[in-house]
Structures are given as structure tokens and as C-alpha cells.
Design a protein around this motif. Sequence first.
Motif, short mmCIF file in Angstrom:
data_model
loop_
_atom_site.label_atom_id
_atom_site.label_comp_id
_atom_site.label_asym_id
_atom_site.label_seq_id
_atom_site.Cartn_x
_atom_site.Cartn_y
_atom_site.Cartn_z
N GLU A 1 26.97 143.71 -0.18
CA GLU A 1 28.38 144.42 -0.45
C GLU A 1 28.79 144.70 0.94
O GLU A 1 30.30 145.00 1.13
N PRO B 1 31.22 141.71 5.46
CA PRO B 1 32.68 141.23 5.00
C PRO B 1 32.88 139.86 4.11
O PRO B 1 31.91 139.00 4.36
N GLU B 2 33.54 140.00 3.38
CA GLU B 2 33.76 138.71 2.32
C GLU B 2 33.65 137.43 3.16
O GLU B 2 32.93 136.57 2.37
N LYS B 3 34.21 136.93 4.05
CA LYS B 3 34.40 135.67 4.63
C LYS B 3 32.98 135.43 5.25
O LYS B 3 32.71 134.10 5.41
N TYR B 4 31.93 136.32 5.62
CA TYR B 4 30.79 135.88 6.13
C TYR B 4 29.71 135.71 4.98
O TYR B 4 28.62 135.42 5.23
N ARG B 5 29.91 136.30 3.77
CA ARG B 5 29.04 136.36 2.72
C ARG B 5 28.37 134.98 2.66
O ARG B 5 27.32 134.92 2.32
N VAL B 6 29.15 133.89 2.50
CA VAL B 6 28.78 132.61 2.33
C VAL B 6 27.40 132.26 3.06
O VAL B 6 26.52 131.51 2.79
#
Lengths: 269, 326
Positions: free
Chosen positions: B260, B263-268
Amino acid sequence: MTQQIQIQNASLKFRIYRNRAPALKEAVIGLLTGKRDKDAVTEFDALKKINLTIRAGDRLGVIGLNGAGKSTMLKMIVGIYPPHQGRVLVQGKITPLIELGTGFDFELSGRENIYLNGALLGRSYQQMRQLEAKIIEFSELEEFIDLPIKYYSSGMHGRLAFSIGAIVEPEILLVDEIFATGDAHFVQKATDRMRHLFNSSGITLLVSHNLHQISDLCNRVIVMHKGEIVGDGPPAEMINYYVNDVAHLLKPAAAAAVAPPIEPQLLAK
Amino acid sequence: MVARHPERSVSFLGTHQMLREPMRTAESTDLLDKSEQQAADVINPQIDATVDDFDFAAFDKKESTFGYICRCLSELRNIKFALASFVINNLRRRYRRSVLGFAWSLLNPLLTMAVMTAVFSLLWHSNPKSFGVYVFTGLLPWTYITDSIMMGSQSLVQSEAFLKKVYIPKSFFPLVAVSTETANFVFSLASLMLMACIVGVQMKWTVLLVPAAIALLFLFNFSVTLILAIATVYFRDLTHIIKVGLSTLFYLVPIIYSLEMVPEKYRVLFLLNPVFYFIDLFRALIYVGEVPDLTRWAIPSLITLLTLMTAFYTLKKTDKDLIYRL
């Protein structure tokens, strides 16, 4: 079922890398430029189209100069070196007495090493439980058996190794230059044991430079030279052939050292 | 002598021969002529034509990958005793001559955990108790994976002397390395759970599913280690690359931070990392206390299946060549 070994047209070669391990870098460069450094590898034919049938009852002696491929052939039969060509078929359980003491752990006690070594020879825990007492008795190491073997003398070490290898009753016995070490008493005991094993196993293969031993223990002898079987027949005839024809291929001085003169009565047997 | 070989020897010293196939089978057709030719050369030929009691058809048949895997497993089963002795000796040697002996495998993670907890709770002002457990549910599987790979990828190269002197299945030494680390991992996990109870982190019944996760991770570790061990035989420099790779990978796995926090965009990027799914499994079972849903089991299972197949395929391809490269 009777024991049998068939070697059909088996060839085996070793690659000798000038650059011992082919590095990743070179492999990548080779892949990119499309050319490989051919000179980096020298091929050496260790065995050339070997054909050999060994049947139950054969006590086969293998003689030849150093580097003739004798040990390699034994290791091929055991399965360590798969042939590059041809096939090797074995019927029966092999007991290799090659490189005795392989896998000894010097930190462990003699008793623990009996189990470890037995396991490496493919024996089960139950089997080793049964053999343990016999092995200890034969090696005469009762007092020291629970000491780490790093405290053993080299003679004791050899006694333990020999006892583990030689205690079973083998179906197929492969022996490579086995010399029992220890005092005269143990050497005598080991020699008797070997004679017993030779007589009781289905098939025996003995690689040795000791021509007396060969003529004494074997009923068939093959002569190897540069990876080929150049002679196959009764011991006296083959030893004669080896001493007079093969060993001559060496320089005279070296030949004398490799093939000590044999007493005529041995050849007459 | 050995009663369990009624017809054909099935011991690990015996089975390989009947299945050992030639690398080039073209030779076998003109075999008879050759042996006759050879017979003329030798002084006392003992080659006979009646060699019918061997099952040549079975010998010459090309072995399927499945058949190969079965043979590998049966060979390993035959020397399970040697396997156990090697693992026990390895463990014993690791703790020999230390006063506390095996207790170190329990104490070591406990002490590290205490330090980590203190440091990170100061740094990130998180709840020190549960944060320690959080970190360790990730760190222990990670250490297990890296230790297995570090030890195991060297195992074939290091046991050259063995492999050239006795016939041992090639997968034996990687398996010994991974099994040793597995034992260590189980000890460490036990001490983690002990510690968690002491600091008051509640654990649910879901910890009972941990053995299943361990089994899965064991298979994954074994297969990856086997692949890398074989590759290291061919490319010795790989050792150094593995070392650097693993230490880089450490920061790409949510161990000391949580997903969590990324950052959202790196999560993949993190989801592409196979190691993540195994750690997620342990974390769910021990730290969160929930039963992961089917996909969270399925993804690591699929990964494991894939690596296992790759490992055995690699082993089959290189089985006959490996010994010549050592």
C-alpha cells in the motif's frame, strides 16, 4: 536372473576447455557475432567404439597403460559417464569399489560415516543397520568408531573405507586399483576378503597394474590401449601380449617400469 | 543379494543403465557388422549374437519427459537415506561447537527481529509489536528463498568430486541444499510464532495452513535452485550475477514496507515479481489471519508448476552432458 554386462559400440569423449569454464560473456558475444572460438575446446577420445560382453562367471581383468581408458570404462559401466555413442546395458546390482572413501565427512564419527558412505553406495538404512556390526568388526576399529574420523590415521581411514565397500556380497563387483592400506595383518585379511568377493560375485571387473594380481584372480583379461580394446582372452596369453607388444609402445625405460618381468610359472598357469 | 530386485535391478545404481539411451541412435543399426568386424581384430573374440535377454526395444525407445521425471523421483527415493544424512550433517555442522547448538536457529531470528522492530518503529513510528511480526512474515520466506538459491546454485559445481566418483542423480545436491534451508526455515518460523505470542500478536487458526504454504515454497525453491545450479555449471560467472540480482530483488519485494505504501502506478511492477505471491501467502496466514482466496493460492501454485517443469526439462536436456562440463 543372471548378471550380464553388454557394451555395444560405446564411444566417449572428454572435452578439454582451454578456458576451463565457458564464461557467460563469451557465450553472449559468440551468440551476437555468430562465431564461436573453436580453438577453446580440445576433444579427447577416451573410449573408441568399445564392444564387450561380460557374462556371469567372468572374472575380467582390465590391463593397459595409464590413460588407456580403463577407469573411464568402469565409470561408464557404473553410469557416471554416459556414452556419447552406443549403449551400455547392465543386468544386476553393481557394487563399485572405485575411489574408496568418497564422501567421508571428516567431522563425523566412524560410525556415522559407515551410514553415510553406505547410503552413497545406494544401500538402505535397514541394510546398513544389519551391516554395521560386521563392518566395525572387519575394520577392527571398535575402540575408535565413535571418534570423528579426522583423528584417524591414514591406515585406519583406509581400513574403514575398505570394510564398508567390501562387506557386502556383490552381484557385480567393479574394482579399480584397490590397495588395502594398514598393517600387514589387515592387508592379508583384506586380500583374503577380496579373493572371497571375487569368487562369490556373479561378475567381477578388476582394473589393475599389478599383473600378478590379474593372473591370480582373473579368468579372462582384456588389454586396452588408447581407448580401444586390443586384446581379449585368457590371462596368461593376454599378459604376455601386453608385456611384449603393448608396453613396448612406450619408451624402453618407462616400459620396464610399467611392466615388471613376470615369473614364468605365473604365465604357465 | 538384494531381494528387491526380482527381475531387473531397480536400485539407483541399476536403473539408469537400462534407460541410458545413445546420444545418436543412428549407430545402432549397423551394430552387428561392427562387432563382427571387431571380432576379427581381437585375439580371442567373446562376442556372441545371442543377447536376447535384454529388452533392447525399451532401451532404445526415446524417453518421455514424464517418464524421465518418474525415473528421477524414484532414483531420489532410493537414496532418501543419503539425503537425510546429508541434511542432518549439514545442520549439525552449522551449529557444531557453539554452546547453544541448535538453539541458535531459533535465537538468531528472534534477536534480529528485536533489532529490526526497534529500528523500524523508531523510524516509521509504526506499532512496534505488530510491525516486527509483519516484517518477519516477509523476511523469513525471503531469507529462505535467497539462502536456498545461494547455497543450491553452487551445489553441482562444488560436488564435482562426488559426481565423478559415484553415481548420484544430478538433482541430489541441489535437493540437499534446499532441504537444509527448509529445516532452518521451519525452525525460524516456529520461533517467529513463539515471539508473536510473547509480544501479544494474536494468531488465528489459519496458521494451521502454513505447512501447505511451506510445501509450495519448497517446490518453488527446489526447481529454481535446480535450474540455476545447472546453469552455473555452464556459466560459472552466474554466481556473481545471482548474488547481485538477489540483493536488488530484496527492495522490490514488500518486506520492510507494504504494498500500500507503493504509488499506485508502480504497483503492477511488484505484482510481476513471483516471489511476492509466496510472501503474500505467509503474511495472510500468519500476520493477517485470513484464509487467502483461491486466486492467491492458484498464482503461486501455477508459478511453481511452471518452474518445476522447466527445471526437469533442463535437467533432462543436460543430464548426459553435465558430467563432462564439471
